[in-house]
Design an enzyme around this catalytic site. Structure first.
Site, PDB file in Angstrom:
ATOM      1  N   GLY A   1     -42.139 -44.488 -15.606  1.00  0.00           N
ATOM      2  CA  GLY A   1     -42.287 -42.708 -15.070  1.00  0.00           C
ATOM      3  C   GLY A   1     -41.341 -41.959 -16.272  1.00  0.00           C
ATOM      4  O   GLY A   1     -41.634 -41.445 -16.858  1.00  0.00           O
TER       5      GLY A   1
ATOM      6  N   GLN B   1     -30.577 -38.218 -14.348  1.00  0.00           N
ATOM      7  CA  GLN B   1     -30.962 -38.693 -12.671  1.00  0.00           C
ATOM      8  C   GLN B   1     -29.837 -38.060 -12.331  1.00  0.00           C
ATOM      9  O   GLN B   1     -29.893 -37.342 -10.887  1.00  0.00           O
ATOM     10  CB  GLN B   1     -31.581 -40.246 -12.303  1.00  0.00           C
ATOM     11  CG  GLN B   1     -32.945 -40.236 -12.607  1.00  0.00           C
ATOM     12  CD  GLN B   1     -32.999 -42.272 -12.690  1.00  0.00           C
ATOM     13  OE1 GLN B   1     -32.095 -42.648 -11.950  1.00  0.00           O
ATOM     14  NE2 GLN B   1     -34.421 -42.028 -12.773  1.00  0.00           N
TER      15      GLN B   1
ATOM     16  N   GLY C   1     -34.192 -56.236 -10.322  1.00  0.00           N
ATOM     17  CA  GLY C   1     -33.865 -57.637 -10.334  1.00  0.00           C
ATOM     18  C   GLY C   1     -32.227 -57.922  -9.408  1.00  0.00           C
ATOM     19  O   GLY C   1     -31.479 -56.068  -9.501  1.00  0.00           O
TER      20      GLY C   1
ATOM     21  N   ARG D   1     -43.061 -46.722  -3.966  1.00  0.00           N
ATOM     22  CA  ARG D   1     -44.323 -46.317  -3.094  1.00  0.00           C
ATOM     23  C   ARG D   1     -45.620 -47.359  -2.270  1.00  0.00           C
ATOM     24  O   ARG D   1     -44.707 -48.918  -3.689  1.00  0.00           O
ATOM     25  CB  ARG D   1     -45.321 -45.508  -5.106  1.00  0.00           C
ATOM     26  CG  ARG D   1     -44.580 -46.781  -5.934  1.00  0.00           C
ATOM     27  CD  ARG D   1     -44.928 -45.840  -7.243  1.00  0.00           C
ATOM     28  NE  ARG D   1     -43.572 -45.022  -7.827  1.00  0.00           N
ATOM     29  CZ  ARG D   1     -42.230 -46.238  -7.561  1.00  0.00           C
ATOM     30  NH1 ARG D   1     -42.668 -46.914  -7.869  1.00  0.00           N
ATOM     31  NH2 ARG D   1     -41.503 -44.984  -7.948  1.00  0.00           N
TER      32      ARG D   1
ATOM     33  N   ASP E   1     -39.489 -55.546 -11.191  1.00  0.00           N
ATOM     34  CA  ASP E   1     -40.565 -54.975 -11.900  1.00  0.00           C
ATOM     35  C   ASP E   1     -40.634 -54.372 -13.348  1.00  0.00           C
ATOM     36  O   ASP E   1     -42.027 -53.761 -13.357  1.00  0.00           O
ATOM     37  CB  ASP E   1     -40.146 -53.658 -11.023  1.00  0.00           C
ATOM     38  CG  ASP E   1     -39.220 -52.982 -11.636  1.00  0.00           C
ATOM     39  OD1 ASP E   1     -38.058 -53.427 -12.842  1.00  0.00           O
ATOM     40  OD2 ASP E   1     -38.019 -52.168 -11.195  1.00  0.00           O
ATOM     41  N   THR E   2     -40.312 -55.273 -14.578  1.00  0.00           N
ATOM     42  CA  THR E   2     -40.011 -55.278 -15.235  1.00  0.00           C
ATOM     43  C   THR E   2     -40.637 -55.491 -16.351  1.00  0.00           C
ATOM     44  O   THR E   2     -41.616 -55.583 -17.003  1.00  0.00           O
ATOM     45  CB  THR E   2     -39.122 -54.728 -16.351  1.00  0.00           C
ATOM     46  OG1 THR E   2     -37.901 -54.474 -16.109  1.00  0.00           O
ATOM     47  CG2 THR E   2     -39.220 -54.894 -17.836  1.00  0.00           C
TER      48      THR E   2
ATOM     49  N   ALA F   1     -35.086 -48.555  -8.228  1.00  0.00           N
ATOM     50  CA  ALA F   1     -33.391 -47.479  -7.348  1.00  0.00           C
ATOM     51  C   ALA F   1     -33.711 -46.553  -7.148  1.00  0.00           C
ATOM     52  O   ALA F   1     -33.016 -46.540  -6.179  1.00  0.00           O
ATOM     53  CB  ALA F   1     -32.815 -48.073  -8.656  1.00  0.00           C
ATOM     54  N   SER F   2     -34.806 -45.666  -7.361  1.00  0.00           N
ATOM     55  CA  SER F   2     -34.170 -43.661  -7.000  1.00  0.00           C
ATOM     56  C   SER F   2     -35.817 -43.882  -5.870  1.00  0.00           C
ATOM     57  O   SER F   2     -35.001 -42.710  -5.446  1.00  0.00           O
ATOM     58  CB  SER F   2     -34.482 -43.554  -8.312  1.00  0.00           C
ATOM     59  OG  SER F   2     -35.488 -43.380  -8.953  1.00  0.00           O
ATOM     60  N   SER F   3     -37.234 -44.495  -5.626  1.00  0.00           N
ATOM     61  CA  SER F   3     -37.856 -44.325  -4.895  1.00  0.00           C
ATOM     62  C   SER F   3     -39.084 -45.361  -4.916  1.00  0.00           C
ATOM     63  O   SER F   3     -39.008 -46.706  -5.513  1.00  0.00           O
ATOM     64  CB  SER F   3     -39.118 -43.425  -5.489  1.00  0.00           C
ATOM     65  OG  SER F   3     -39.205 -43.559  -7.291  1.00  0.00           O
TER      66      SER F   3
END
EC number: 2.7.1.5
Length: 489
Positions: A402, A304, A83, A17, A237-238, A13-15
């Site tokens: 992270g 954040q 999600g 890669r 992602d989870t 949600a914030s970055s």
């Protein structure tokens, strides 16, 4: 030596890669290299909170092209994202409407409406998924009620990772682990639930049957002309992060720590009894038919927002200043829905403390201390709930993602939970993404086989609980009697 080069696209949600993994078969070693990192975030567009999917796609393609420019032969590509969010397409594959983000307010009140009309227990028995006001079930209802003019133009609804895979391959897929987050998949059939879809107003024809991780969706043609398989990984992602959690035995729990904190355990069977419903436990799909029995915690989103509002750039310095402060002076419930997307997070935290007759955190370090202590205490609550649900205590907690780089929060978690914490790997979602690719390429047998590779190659740090710490004393003397508000239940 036999090498495999796999590329993971991991969008948070914030970055985001693009990471290159190199796997050496003979010594079962895995190395990661960051190719391209880019920012992601919320945007305001035509009165909605949205994602800039065009910018994200450009960043993905830039990262992939960088790998190809190095002359590296890519064996496969996989994409994972957050999600619940989706993109709508017409018959020609062009976008319909805006890619609205889950933090938009369009779903306000719809979860309560669904519970009233369908029955809370019936929804839970069908889906096994926790009640969150931004689940796809309510997003689709908001769309069909508020923008009916779009409906005739919609031919397909793709969840975020499936959309980006489609953009690379031209092939559509509906990956199972991410599909389960929608609250629209029937937990018994692993297919879309017709009753829930009907309530949402969506047409079942917009969706294909969910497919489990490990199939090749299609191929991306690189600038050099090579056709590279794009694999349907565990695209939530989870789900990918859990695959890369080096869980050892049935008494291991995990905490995927990032913008959200997801705490849970793996199970071969779902938990959909009244106790699970009351605790708002979710049973999300995992790899190899396993369930991710877990609970959502608001996570580092609060931090954040504070960093953004206070324009703080030196996080290690902030953590050092925070560590010097006494514990548990300012306690909030991070899962209060007032913190989902407030206009000003710092003011919201201060208001929550003021309303409960606590001291008011004013400095940057005091706000961070409030967040870290409150998260650790909530972790302890949730871990206790999960242990009660399954009837067995946990012996260790694996913190991945992270957030596991925050050594202060790791130690607070160990102390508050009274449990040994193993932190790492940091790039868990990326690694889990790579793991499914390697299984699809027949390099590894299964998830447990991959976890052995992770255990021997990842940098893991152990935190031992200190029963004499301030937060441990707080848990023993005060915290065990408090009541907490469920997140959005």
């Amino acid at each position: 030596m036999t090498f495999r080069n796999c590329v993971a696209v991991d969008l948070g949600a914030s970055s985001g890669r693009v990471m290159l993994a190199r796997y050496e078969r003979e010594c079962r070693s895995l190395t990661l290299r960051e190719i391209h990192r880019f920012k992601n975030g919320l945007h305001s567009q035509n009165g909605y909170v949205t994602w800039n999917v065009d910018s994200l796609e450009s960043a993905i393609r830039l990262g992939l092209n960088k790998v190809c420019e190095e002359g590296i032969r890519i064996d496969s590509i996989g994409i994972d994202t957050w999600g619940v969010d989706f993109v709508l397409l017409d018959q020609q594959g062009q976008r319909v409407g805006l890619p609205v983000a889950y933090r938009d307010s369009r779903t306000n009140g719809l979860m309560a409406q669904a519970q009233q009309q369908l029955g809370k227990r019936d929804i839970y028995q069908r889906s096994g998924i926790q009640f969150l006001p931004f689940n796809t079930l309510y997003q689709l209802r908001a769309l069909t009620e508020q923008q009916p003019e779009l409906i005739p133009h919609i031919a397909h609804a793709l969840l975020m990772p499936d959309y980006f895979s489609y953009r690379l391959t031209g092939k559509m897929n509906w990956e199972y682990t991410n599909a389960t987050t929608t609250q629209l998949v029937n937990i018994n059939s692993d297919d879309w639930d017709e009753s829930l879809l009907a309530w949402s107003g969506a047409n079942k024809a917009w969706f294909g049957r969910p497919t489990h991780p490990g199939n090749v969706i299609g191929h991306w043609i690189c600038p050099q002309g090579n056709e590279i398989p794009v694999v349907a990984v565990a695209s939530h992602d989870t789900a990918s992060a859990v695959i890369a959690s080096p869980l050892n035995g049935s008494r291991a729990a995990y905490l995927s720590s990032g913008t959200w904190s997801l705490m849970g355990f793996e199970s071969q069977t779902p938990f959909t009894n009244d106790t699970a419903l009351a605790a708002n436990i979710t049973n999300e799909g995992g790899a190899e038919g396993r369930y991710r029995v877990l609970k959502n915690i608001m996570g580092l989103w609060l931090l954040q927002r504070v960093l953004q509002e206070r324009q703080i750039n030196d996080l290690p310095a902030l953590i050092a200043a925070t560590q010097a402060l006494p514990a548990c002076r300012f306690i909030i419930n991070p899962n209060d829905d007032r913190f989902i997307n407030p206009e000003a997070m710092c003011s919201e935290i201060q208001a929550a403390c003021r309303e409960t007759a606590q001291p008011i955190p004013e400095s940057d370090a005091e706000l961070a201390r409030c967040i870290f202590d409150s998260l650790a205490l909530l972790y302890a609550d949730v871990l206790h709930e999960l242990a009660q649900l399954r009837g067995e205590d946990f012996s260790q907690l694996h913190i991945v993602g992270g957030g596991c780089q925050n050594t202060l929060l790791n130690q607070l978690c160990a102390d508050a939970c009274g449990i040994r914490v193993i932190a790492g790997p940091v790039e868990a979602s990326t690694l889990g993404n790579i793991g499914i690719q390697l299984m699809t390429l027949d390099e590894l047998n299964n998830v447990d086989d991959f976890r052995q590779v992770v255990s021997t190659t990842a940098n893991l740090t152990t935190f031992t609980p200190n029963p004499d710490s301030e937060i441990a004393h707080y848990v023993a003397q005060i915290h065990s009697t408090r009541q907490t508000k469920e997140l959005c239940a």
